[in-house]
Design an enzyme around this catalytic site. Structure first.
Site, PDB file in Angstrom:
ATOM      1  N   GLU A 109       2.489  24.870   7.410  1.00  0.00           N
ATOM      2  CA  GLU A 109       1.530  24.467   8.448  1.00  0.00           C
ATOM      3  C   GLU A 109       1.752  23.007   8.809  1.00  0.00           C
ATOM      4  O   GLU A 109       2.139  22.202   7.951  1.00  0.00           O
ATOM      5  CB  GLU A 109       0.109  24.666   7.899  1.00  0.00           C
ATOM      6  CG  GLU A 109      -0.978  24.238   8.867  1.00  0.00           C
ATOM      7  CD  GLU A 109      -2.353  24.779   8.492  1.00  0.00           C
ATOM      8  OE1 GLU A 109      -2.505  25.321   7.374  1.00  0.00           O
ATOM      9  OE2 GLU A 109      -3.271  24.672   9.330  1.00  0.00           O
TER      10      GLU A 109
ATOM     11  N   ASN B  53      -5.554  32.915  13.821  1.00  0.00           N
ATOM     12  CA  ASN B  53      -5.630  32.715  12.372  1.00  0.00           C
ATOM     13  C   ASN B  53      -7.087  32.525  11.980  1.00  0.00           C
ATOM     14  O   ASN B  53      -7.815  31.768  12.636  1.00  0.00           O
ATOM     15  CB  ASN B  53      -4.846  31.450  11.982  1.00  0.00           C
ATOM     16  CG  ASN B  53      -5.130  31.026  10.547  1.00  0.00           C
ATOM     17  OD1 ASN B  53      -4.623  31.640   9.603  1.00  0.00           O
ATOM     18  ND2 ASN B  53      -5.965  30.000  10.373  1.00  0.00           N
ATOM     19  N   GLU B  54      -7.493  33.198  10.930  1.00  0.00           N
ATOM     20  CA  GLU B  54      -8.878  33.077  10.442  1.00  0.00           C
ATOM     21  C   GLU B  54      -9.835  33.022  11.622  1.00  0.00           C
ATOM     22  O   GLU B  54     -10.638  32.084  11.773  1.00  0.00           O
ATOM     23  CB  GLU B  54      -9.013  31.878   9.492  1.00  0.00           C
ATOM     24  CG  GLU B  54      -8.142  32.058   8.264  1.00  0.00           C
ATOM     25  CD  GLU B  54      -8.462  31.138   7.080  1.00  0.00           C
ATOM     26  OE1 GLU B  54      -9.222  30.174   7.242  1.00  0.00           O
ATOM     27  OE2 GLU B  54      -7.947  31.427   5.981  1.00  0.00           O
TER      28      GLU B  54
ATOM     29  N   TYR C 147      -7.331  32.816  -1.692  1.00  0.00           N
ATOM     30  CA  TYR C 147      -7.012  31.648  -2.513  1.00  0.00           C
ATOM     31  C   TYR C 147      -7.739  31.775  -3.848  1.00  0.00           C
ATOM     32  O   TYR C 147      -8.885  32.219  -3.911  1.00  0.00           O
ATOM     33  CB  TYR C 147      -7.444  30.356  -1.811  1.00  0.00           C
ATOM     34  CG  TYR C 147      -6.545  29.991  -0.644  1.00  0.00           C
ATOM     35  CD1 TYR C 147      -5.322  29.383  -0.864  1.00  0.00           C
ATOM     36  CD2 TYR C 147      -6.914  30.268   0.670  1.00  0.00           C
ATOM     37  CE1 TYR C 147      -4.484  29.045   0.189  1.00  0.00           C
ATOM     38  CE2 TYR C 147      -6.080  29.938   1.728  1.00  0.00           C
ATOM     39  CZ  TYR C 147      -4.862  29.322   1.478  1.00  0.00           C
ATOM     40  OH  TYR C 147      -4.025  28.991   2.522  1.00  0.00           O
TER      41      TYR C 147
ATOM     42  N   GLU D  73      -1.642  34.177   3.490  1.00  0.00           N
ATOM     43  CA  GLU D  73      -1.997  32.937   2.766  1.00  0.00           C
ATOM     44  C   GLU D  73      -2.477  33.331   1.380  1.00  0.00           C
ATOM     45  O   GLU D  73      -3.440  34.088   1.246  1.00  0.00           O
ATOM     46  CB  GLU D  73      -3.086  32.146   3.500  1.00  0.00           C
ATOM     47  CG  GLU D  73      -2.592  31.535   4.804  1.00  0.00           C
ATOM     48  CD  GLU D  73      -3.601  30.623   5.496  1.00  0.00           C
ATOM     49  OE1 GLU D  73      -4.436  30.028   4.788  1.00  0.00           O
ATOM     50  OE2 GLU D  73      -3.536  30.528   6.731  1.00  0.00           O
TER      51      GLU D  73
ATOM     52  N   GLN E 297       1.422  26.652   0.149  1.00  0.00           N
ATOM     53  CA  GLN E 297       2.359  26.528   1.245  1.00  0.00           C
ATOM     54  C   GLN E 297       3.715  26.073   0.710  1.00  0.00           C
ATOM     55  O   GLN E 297       3.830  25.741  -0.468  1.00  0.00           O
ATOM     56  CB  GLN E 297       1.836  25.541   2.258  1.00  0.00           C
ATOM     57  CG  GLN E 297       0.502  25.974   2.876  1.00  0.00           C
ATOM     58  CD  GLN E 297       0.167  25.230   4.176  1.00  0.00           C
ATOM     59  OE1 GLN E 297       0.991  24.548   4.775  1.00  0.00           O
ATOM     60  NE2 GLN E 297      -1.084  25.356   4.615  1.00  0.00           N
TER      61      GLN E 297
HETATM   62  O1  AHR Z   1      -3.700  26.644   3.928  1.00  0.00           O
HETATM   63  C1  AHR Z   1      -4.707  25.763   4.300  1.00  0.00           C
HETATM   64  C2  AHR Z   1      -5.752  26.409   5.210  1.00  0.00           C
HETATM   65  O2  AHR Z   1      -6.410  27.419   4.518  1.00  0.00           O
HETATM   66  C3  AHR Z   1      -5.224  27.117   6.430  1.00  0.00           C
HETATM   67  O3  AHR Z   1      -5.023  26.258   7.498  1.00  0.00           O
HETATM   68  C4  AHR Z   1      -6.319  28.074   6.756  1.00  0.00           C
HETATM   69  O4  AHR Z   1      -5.845  29.231   7.400  1.00  0.00           O
HETATM   70  C5  AHR Z   1      -6.936  28.377   5.411  1.00  0.00           C
HETATM   71  O5  AHR Z   1      -8.303  28.268   5.445  1.00  0.00           O
END
Ligand code: AHR
Length: 552
Positions: free
Chosen positions: A58, A215-216, A288, A351, A401
């Site tokens: 990103e 995205n999101e 995450y 992600e 990432q």
């Molecule tokens: O990876 C960091 C952020 O996490 C990304 O920009 C977003 O898609 C997610 O919330």
């Protein structure tokens, strides 16, 4: 109390011994011996898409500027501006696909800012600017647009990965989306945008296949309801010229266990008929591993742990939280089946990775940078094995990432560079790509630990196996930080002729690589000297292991 969805909605904010022997039925016991792994070649699960070994880059703080891109005039060795050491390293892991430019950044990005002569490109406020420190590099706050579409595609070519571009749905109209496709994919000399591309040195089309539609979109990508987003998705994906290149659209999906996003999206898509499903290659899932509070809070800020300062319980908590990925994949798949029983649409986990609180950056000030340790390598091996075990469901996955951010494979600053333990795991696991995943039974005593006065346990061994020709790749995680697992490994109906074993571990669970000490955590490989029907191997504590076995 703040959950991640709400946060993002706010817009910013030593190897063991190898023995051989005949297959015998060993009973699991609690002394760390007597574990078994049995691979079942007659129970294939599907072909492991190389794309699950994908990455995410990103335009966020040190990822692009200073990480991937140093510029052609830099004293740092580079290939047309791209950091050479990164190119050399990433090639080793066979990165199937790289997602760019976001993340949340994607829905603020105008791709037209990043094309044409470099000196004429505008500077724009980066989506992440408000989170940068006052002394941060200007390029982290105000995007100089030196790394745009051409540079990203060139990077992908250099590392032999497919580009996956995420389009802006929140702040650009659908026309900009199909014009970006036109810029990338229209044949040489065909359109004005093809000529613009040629003027930048690329007459031939880029043939970009993978396109994320936002995205999101439940948060930073527009704050839509799933129904509203589905309407947008249909509109964006309805007329996009193909130029002979099949386009695979990825819908913005849920985070975590937001089943109602998945259900709502598909219900609305189906209101225009089942054939609409054919326009969707995959739906995203973001997960995450961040909550190390041992159940005390669901607050996105308070629940986080530290990347470097952690105890044994924090280690196991990360594993427990990471293991949730498997139930999320199964859960979303089940919800998707309500609308799509044939499963035309796959999951794209674009992600994933651990997310700690700030404070462990290799380059102080780099936003969302954290120091990956052996713990993150073990989590990453465990996660890749989950994907390997669900090849029919997971079409793509992208670790968040690639460099200088979250679960970084690489860290870099100016002329300094290192491969993290996570990067080594990707190198070890590359052999699974394109393999036939095989059901594998892991029998081992559970790990038990004290979770703030309450007994807790976690599986003792897990992993994945895949076969290509007669070569078996078996990857195994031992999450126990004190007990090595002596394990008998067999392949039903086959003998093991020869093989090798590669292990990543360290006596210190906090071990990590730095710019100064680049090789603290590195994999060790040794050959297996003789063959037999089975092998016995002791998986060291806190380890990720790959066995490569030639079968007969
Ligand atoms: O990876 C960091 C952020 O996490 C990304 O920009 C977003 O898609 C997610 O919330």
């Amino acid at each position: 109390m703040m959950r991640r969805r709400e946060f993002v909605q706010k817009g910013i904010i030593g190897a063991g011994a190898l023995l051989f022997g005949q297959w015998s039925k060993l009973a699991a016991d609690s002394a760390g011996v007597g574990s078994r792994i049995e691979v079942l070649p007659n129970e294939p699960l599907g072909i492991i898409s190389p794309n699950i070994y994908g990455h995410f880059a990103e335009n966020l703080s040190g990822v692009v500027y200073d990480g991937m891109w140093v510029g052609e005039n830099s004293k740092v060795p580079n290939i047309h501006g791209v950091r050479k050491e990164l190119v050399d390293e990433i090639r080793k892991i066979k990165p199937a696909v790289v997602r760019f430019p976001g993340g949340c950044f994607a829905d603020s990005y105008d791709w037209k800012d990043g094309i044409g002569p470099a000196e004429k490109r505008p500077r724009r406020t980066n989506f992440w600017a408000e989170g940068e420190r006052p002394d941060a590099s200007a390029s982290h706050k105000y995007d100089p647009n030196q790394f745009g579409t051409n540079e990203f595609v060139r990077f992908c070519k250099l590392v032999e990965a497919e580009p996956y571009l995420a389009a802006n749905v929140r702040s650009l109209p659908a026309e900009d989306f199909y014009r970006w496709v036109e810029y990338c994919n229209s044949p040489a000399g065909s359109t004005t945008l093809a000529e613009t591309r040629a003027a930048a040195g690329s007459p031939e089309p880029f043939n970009v296949r993978y396109w994320g539609v936002g995205n999101e979109s439940w948060g930073c990508g527009g704050n839509f309801t799933p129904q509203e987003y589905a309407v947008e998705f249909r509109r964006y994906a309805t007329w996009v010229p193909e130029y002979g290149q099949k386009l695979s659209f990825i819908a913005s999906g849920a985070s975590d266990d937001n089943w109602s996003w998945t259900r709502g999206f598909f219900e609305e898509i189906l209101r225009k008929g089942k054939e609409q499903l054919r326009s969707i290659y995959g739906i995203a899932l973001h997960y995450y591993t961040w909550n190390l509070s041992r159940g005390a809070t669901k607050d996105w800020v308070k629940g986080k742990g530290d990347a470097l300062q952690f105890d044994a319980v924090d280690w196991y908590e990360l594993m427990r939280e990471g293991d949730v990925m498997e139930s999320l994949i199964k859960g979303h798949w089940q919800v998707m089946a309500e609308a799509d029983p044939e499963h035309l649409v796959k999951l794209v986990v674009d992600e994933w990775g651990p997310w700690y609180r700030p404070g462990s950056e290799a380059t102080p000030g780099d936003q969302l940078e954290q120091m990956p340790t052996l713990r993150d390598a073990v989590l990453s091996g465990m996660t890749l094995d989950i994907f390997n075990r669900h090849p029919e469901k997971v079409a793509m996955a992208n670790c968040a990432q690639l460099i200088n951010c979250l679960n970084s494979l690489y860290l870099a600053h100016e002329d300094k560079f290192c491969v993290t333990p996570v990067g080594h795991v990707f190198a070890m696991y590359a052999g699974h790509q394109g393999g036939k995943a095989l059901r594998t039974i892991f029998s081992a005593p559970n790990v038990s630990y004290d979770r703030d006065g309450k007994a807790a346990s976690f599986w003792g061994l897990n992993g994945a196996a895949s076969l290509q020709d007669k070569q078996l790749v078996l990857t195994v995680v031992n999450p126990d930080i004190t007990v090595g697992r002596e394990t008998e490994i067999g392949v039903r109906g086959a003998s093991i002729r020869s093989g090798s074993v590669t292990t990543l571990t360290h006596s210190d669970i906090h071990a990590h690589n730095t710019f100064e000490q680049r090789s603290v955590v590195t994999p060790q490989t040794k050959a297996l000297e003789k063959s037999g029907r089975t092998v016995t191997y002791t998986f060291p504590p806190a380890s990720v292991t790959k066995l490569t076995l030639a079968l007969e």
